[in-house]
Write an enzyme that holds these catalytic residues in place. Sequence first.
Site, mmCIF file in Angstrom:
data_model
loop_
_atom_site.group_PDB
_atom_site.id
_atom_site.type_symbol
_atom_site.label_atom_id
_atom_site.label_comp_id
_atom_site.label_asym_id
_atom_site.label_seq_id
_atom_site.Cartn_x
_atom_site.Cartn_y
_atom_site.Cartn_z
ATOM 1 N N ASP A 19 0.826 -1.205 0.000
ATOM 2 C CA ASP A 19 0.000 0.000 0.000
ATOM 3 C C ASP A 19 0.861 1.256 0.000
ATOM 4 O O ASP A 19 0.361 2.358 0.259
ATOM 5 C CB ASP A 19 -0.900 0.021 1.244
ATOM 6 C CG ASP A 19 -2.073 -0.943 1.123
ATOM 7 O OD1 ASP A 19 -2.279 -1.474 0.017
ATOM 8 O OD2 ASP A 19 -2.765 -1.166 2.130
ATOM 9 N N ASP A 23 -6.211 -8.822 13.573
ATOM 10 C CA ASP A 23 -5.682 -10.151 13.858
ATOM 11 C C ASP A 23 -6.395 -10.800 15.038
ATOM 12 O O ASP A 23 -6.799 -11.962 14.989
ATOM 13 C CB ASP A 23 -4.172 -10.070 14.131
ATOM 14 C CG ASP A 23 -3.795 -8.882 15.008
ATOM 15 O OD1 ASP A 23 -4.707 -8.261 15.605
ATOM 16 O OD2 ASP A 23 -2.597 -8.567 15.095
ATOM 17 N N ASP A 36 9.216 -6.472 8.662
ATOM 18 C CA ASP A 36 10.482 -6.577 9.385
ATOM 19 C C ASP A 36 10.741 -7.981 9.925
ATOM 20 O O ASP A 36 11.702 -8.184 10.669
ATOM 21 C CB ASP A 36 10.512 -5.580 10.545
ATOM 22 C CG ASP A 36 9.395 -5.822 11.540
ATOM 23 O OD1 ASP A 36 8.230 -5.787 11.115
ATOM 24 O OD2 ASP A 36 9.677 -6.046 12.734
ATOM 25 N N ASP A 68 4.991 -9.576 8.726
ATOM 26 C CA ASP A 68 5.167 -8.139 8.552
ATOM 27 C C ASP A 68 6.511 -7.866 7.898
ATOM 28 O O ASP A 68 7.383 -8.742 7.836
ATOM 29 C CB ASP A 68 5.075 -7.423 9.903
ATOM 30 C CG ASP A 68 3.637 -7.306 10.393
ATOM 31 O OD1 ASP A 68 2.723 -7.570 9.588
ATOM 32 O OD2 ASP A 68 3.429 -6.975 11.579
#
Length: 532
Positions: free
Chosen positions: A136, A272, A188, A186
Amino acid sequence: MAETTTQVLIPETFQGTTNDIAGQLGLIWELIKAPLIVPLLTVGVYVSLAMSLMLFFERVYMGVVIVLVKLFWKKPEERYKYEPIQDDLEVGSSNFPVVLIQIPMFNEREVYKVSIGAACGLSWPSDRLVIQVLDDSTDPTIKVGSKGINIRYQIRETRGGYKAGALKEGLKRSYVKHCEYVAIFDADFRPEPDYLRRAIPSWSTTRHCPVNSDECLLTRMQEMSLDYHFTVEQEVGSATHAFFGFNGTAGVWRIAAINEAGGWKDRTTVEDMDLAVRASLRGWKFLYLGDLQVKSELPSTFNAFRFQQHRWSCGPANLFRKMAMEIIRTKKVTLWKKFYTIYSFFFVRKIIAHMVTFFFYCVVLPLTILVPEVYVPIWGAVYIPSIITILNSVGTPRSIHLLFYWILFENVMSLHRTKATLIGLLETARSNEWVVTEKLGDIVKNKAAEAAKNKTADANKTKPASKLFKKPRFKFGNRLHLLELGFGVFLFICGCYDFVHGKNNYFIYLFLQTITFLICGFGYVGTIIPSS
């Protein structure tokens, strides 16, 4: 010549103004203290003690269960009778289910290559693996290379629904119909090559292993809090109820479970947890693999950490508001599991834990010093909190020497978390605020180290005095947090009063807590990135 004396007539309303104002304020205080302040503060003490006991029994229950789990519970593979998938030369790659890897990201150019590179290095047949980058980002410098792996790069026109919207949109693609599992990382996160082999065929989530926990004191404090969450809370939920809150990353889902639960929803900022609760209410069982760790990065700047904690505190409270009645009405789970989800998982851990820390130790206890008529029992002020703190610290024995400062820092953050919790419960304007947690990554750190090196080299050169003492460039106002500074001043006043008039020596704690509030209020926490 005779001396003359001039007399100035002062209106009666202005005579002795200073003394009168002080006297009037004191009189007003005495008039309202007994009938109003003392009863209200007494109620505050009783409510705080009740919340402390709720948290205390919750922590003791967790401690007892985790000891039993470690001593007597069977390992997950024995409990659910499964084995990691192995290569089979006869059937080839068809022995492996098709897995979708989803990597959602938004302007994370410092770290996004980490997760994509790790996903490409997974030990899984390439024809049974699809890597889906859900980008995004508005940053045009982010570019993804395929490296010969089946990578699908998805860009949305709008950022509607934030992360939940991106994950939901990704599952609508035609090629996903052939996938049985989806693993989410994610930007990282860095899974090891054997991650999928160990996590599948179970529905599972795994422990986060921060790679920068030693970067600064802020990351050490986060490590202490997260270690208890993963070592105790997730393990206990998995072992006793086959349920826990999904952390949004480093987990594997059966796509059928997601679809049956109603898919991803963006009604809160904890999509989540929302999905995990709905799947659990429909009978799906979750498995936590505590010995399977995935490397990740903790936010090392204070502003990034505050935004993250707002989302993590506001979202669960808002979800509790939306789902409490749905949990009560469901017929697919046991009464005991309903009680665990509503009382233990949501009410005590997501609401009471934040509020009691702030209201009791930062508001009620300091006010009782100014109003000595209100008594706080020593067991509630000292003994119970000490036991809770010790139980919370079992996950990170290497940081036991930082325990006292961790308590002070958590008290400061409880102000921010309580505010966020109330916003979520009341569903006010910021209840759906989503700010991506800023991660510095190796790129920024290397640049900072290089800049520091160049600065040292330049300092050794002969320069005019005007250039040697160049004014540093950073906006101090961006680091000020007025709420923390205000409470720091309040606690300092209470500490001074206790030092002069008190009998319990609470001023020692109050002065230390004041220092911590002021340090955080002035932004001297975590990694400080100077402006260029």
